[in-house]
Design a protein around this motif. Structure first.
Motif, PDB file in Angstrom:
ATOM      1  N   TYR A  47      52.062  61.277  31.114  1.00 52.75           N
ATOM      2  CA  TYR A  47      50.742  61.846  31.370  1.00 52.75           C
ATOM      3  C   TYR A  47      50.831  62.970  32.405  1.00 52.75           C
ATOM      4  CZ  TYR A  47      45.975  62.847  31.974  1.00 52.75           C
ATOM      5  OH  TYR A  47      44.808  63.552  32.009  1.00 52.75           O
ATOM      6  N   ASP A  95      38.827  51.356  41.714  1.00 50.60           N
ATOM      7  CA  ASP A  95      38.169  51.392  40.412  1.00 50.60           C
ATOM      8  C   ASP A  95      36.916  52.260  40.534  1.00 50.60           C
ATOM      9  OD1 ASP A  95      36.784  50.892  38.055  1.00 50.60           O
ATOM     10  OD2 ASP A  95      37.371  48.796  37.978  1.00 50.60           O
ATOM     11  N   GLY A  98      39.522  59.217  39.146  1.00 49.46           N
ATOM     12  CA  GLY A  98      40.478  59.125  38.036  1.00 49.46           C
ATOM     13  C   GLY A  98      41.440  60.283  38.154  1.00 49.46           C
ATOM     14  N   SER A 156      37.539  64.800  35.873  1.00 50.04           N
ATOM     15  CA  SER A 156      38.129  65.508  34.740  1.00 50.04           C
ATOM     16  C   SER A 156      38.758  64.515  33.773  1.00 50.04           C
ATOM     17  CB  SER A 156      39.194  66.488  35.260  1.00 50.04           C
ATOM     18  OG  SER A 156      40.063  66.888  34.230  1.00 50.04           O
ATOM     19  N   ASP A 166      42.385  56.392  41.860  1.00 48.37           N
ATOM     20  CA  ASP A 166      42.837  56.042  40.513  1.00 48.37           C
ATOM     21  C   ASP A 166      43.268  54.577  40.491  1.00 48.37           C
ATOM     22  OD1 ASP A 166      43.779  58.089  38.016  1.00 48.37           O
ATOM     23  OD2 ASP A 166      44.651  56.077  37.949  1.00 48.37           O
ATOM     24  N   ARG A 193      49.432  66.724  31.972  1.00 45.75           N
ATOM     25  CA  ARG A 193      48.478  67.320  32.930  1.00 45.75           C
ATOM     26  C   ARG A 193      49.008  68.654  33.440  1.00 45.75           C
ATOM     27  NH1 ARG A 193      43.485  68.158  34.092  1.00 45.75           N
ATOM     28  NH2 ARG A 193      44.411  70.164  33.745  1.00 45.75           N
TER      29      ARG A 193
HETATM   30  C1  SAM Z   1      42.843  60.929  31.047  1.00 45.43           C
HETATM   31  S1  SAM Z   1      43.373  60.614  32.696  1.00 45.43           S
HETATM   32  C2  SAM Z   1      42.668  61.957  33.611  1.00 45.43           C
HETATM   33  C3  SAM Z   1      43.470  62.276  34.855  1.00 45.43           C
HETATM   34  C4  SAM Z   1      43.031  63.544  35.584  1.00 45.43           C
HETATM   35  N1  SAM Z   1      41.660  63.440  36.025  1.00 45.43           N
HETATM   36  C5  SAM Z   1      43.218  64.757  34.727  1.00 45.43           C
HETATM   37  O1  SAM Z   1      42.356  65.610  34.678  1.00 45.43           O
HETATM   38  O2  SAM Z   1      44.267  64.885  34.107  1.00 45.43           O
HETATM   39  C6  SAM Z   1      42.361  59.266  33.157  1.00 45.43           C
HETATM   40  C7  SAM Z   1      42.750  58.686  34.509  1.00 45.43           C
HETATM   41  O3  SAM Z   1      41.754  57.765  34.900  1.00 45.43           O
HETATM   42  C8  SAM Z   1      42.380  56.616  35.444  1.00 45.43           C
HETATM   43  N2  SAM Z   1      41.438  55.519  35.271  1.00 45.43           N
HETATM   44  C9  SAM Z   1      41.043  54.934  34.116  1.00 45.43           C
HETATM   45  N3  SAM Z   1      40.116  53.991  34.359  1.00 45.43           N
HETATM   46  C10 SAM Z   1      39.929  53.982  35.708  1.00 45.43           C
HETATM   47  C11 SAM Z   1      39.097  53.224  36.576  1.00 45.43           C
HETATM   48  N4  SAM Z   1      38.276  52.289  36.101  1.00 45.43           N
HETATM   49  N5  SAM Z   1      39.164  53.487  37.901  1.00 45.43           N
HETATM   50  C12 SAM Z   1      40.002  54.431  38.398  1.00 45.43           C
HETATM   51  N6  SAM Z   1      40.799  55.193  37.613  1.00 45.43           N
HETATM   52  C13 SAM Z   1      40.768  54.966  36.290  1.00 45.43           C
HETATM   53  C14 SAM Z   1      43.682  56.477  34.674  1.00 45.43           C
HETATM   54  O4  SAM Z   1      44.631  55.720  35.392  1.00 45.43           O
HETATM   55  C15 SAM Z   1      44.085  57.935  34.518  1.00 45.43           C
HETATM   56  O5  SAM Z   1      44.853  58.384  35.597  1.00 45.43           O
END
Ligand code: SAM
Length: 257
Positions: free
Chosen positions: A32, A117, A67, A134, A90, A36
């Motif tokens: 990932y 969370d 996140g 994002s 995250d 990114r």
């Molecule tokens: C698709 S990625 C996006 C990462 C970053 N924001 C970007 O733009 O690339 C989603 C992220 O959200 C995190 N995530 C998912 N559910 C979450 C939660 N309930 N609380 C905190 N982080 C979470 C995942 O671990 C992951 O790093």
């Protein structure tokens, strides 16, 4: 060494986890982070314009990236604006480690990361100046609850920038690769909390999610790849209660999307 992760080829984890990760992002953090860095669009200029005044953010401005994954935006903003403090939140400890390494390699002193969370943020109500979100809503279990937390922690007058992909097909590619990698690893896939198919929101669903909070100002924008919301919480300085029709909801033009 037996591991339970979709390891980066040629690399073995020094300390494999006692329990296999229950998140695809935890399991395939390295993949990932690559996506990114090299695949996804960098919205830093749009974020800066949306969240900060033209002469830049005030000293001490508190920014959250929710996140945050590998901390791309938290680091970009901290580097560009040394007077602010950013915190990335995250659930994935491995992505948070990557985010911390990224900040350390840039000698950033104004950037921290926290495990948490986004459905239940540790921050006090009305305490945050600006929030960056994002590619998060396509992953979380309860979108309304997350938006409600964003609204709660933003101070009156605080702003948030939200960017969500619009294309199910393009969003599915990295997620499918992560599922494939996990299938090829020693870890039996299927136990992760993330959906097999990215749950991309339609424009009406996105607009209705954003409207689920009583923003003072909302700006919505769509392009072929992303949908954006820039929301501001009422500053509380104006005692006049706006009727729904008085609320601003308009498309804005972006020079670089
Ligand atoms: C698709 S990625 C996006 C990462 C970053 N924001 C970007 O733009 O690339 C989603 C992220 O959200 C995190 N995530 C998912 N559910 C979450 C939660 N309930 N609380 C905190 N982080 C979470 C995942 O671990 C992951 O790093």
């Amino acid at each position: 060494m037996e591991t339970s992760d979709c390891e980066m080829p040629g690399r073995t984890l020094a300390h494999p986890p006692a329990h296999p990760p229950d998140s695809l992002f935890e399991s395939c953090a390295w993949f990932y982070a690559l996506c990114r860095e090299y695949l996804f669009r960098d919205h830093t200029p749009e974020i800066s314009r949306a969240l900060f005044p033209l002469d830049g953010p005030a000293p001490g401005t508190r920014v959250l990236e929710l996140g945050c994954g590998p901390g791309f935006y938290a680091c970009r903003l901290s580097q560009e604006y040394p007077q602010i403090h950013t915190t990335g939140v995250d659930l994935s400890r491995r992505l948070l480690e990557r985010a911390k390494s990224r900040a350390a390699s840039r000698s950033l002193q104004n950037c921290t990361f926290a495990h948490g969370d986004v459905h239940s943020l540790a921050d006090a109500s009305d305490s945050i100046d600006a929030i960056v979100v994002s590619r998060l809503f396509l992953i979380v279990a309860d979108r309304e609850a997350v938006l409600s937390e964003i609204f709660r922690v933003l101070r009156p007058g605080g702003r948030c920038f939200i960017a969500e992909p619009t294309s199910g097909f393009r969003t599915r590619i990295p997620l499918s690769c992560m599922w494939l990698l996990s299938l090829m690893s020693s870890s039996p896939a299927g136990k992760y909390r993330e959906p097999r198919q990215a749950d991309v929101m339609t424009a009406p669903d996105f607009a209705s999610l954003i409207r689920s909070q009583e923003w003072g100002e909302v700006e919505l924008q769509y392009d072929g790849w992303y949908q954006y919301a820039v929301c501001a919480k009422d500053s509380g300085k104006d005692p006049v209660v706006l009727a729904d029709s008085d609320r601003i909801e308009r498309s804005i033009s972006w020079s670089t999307v």
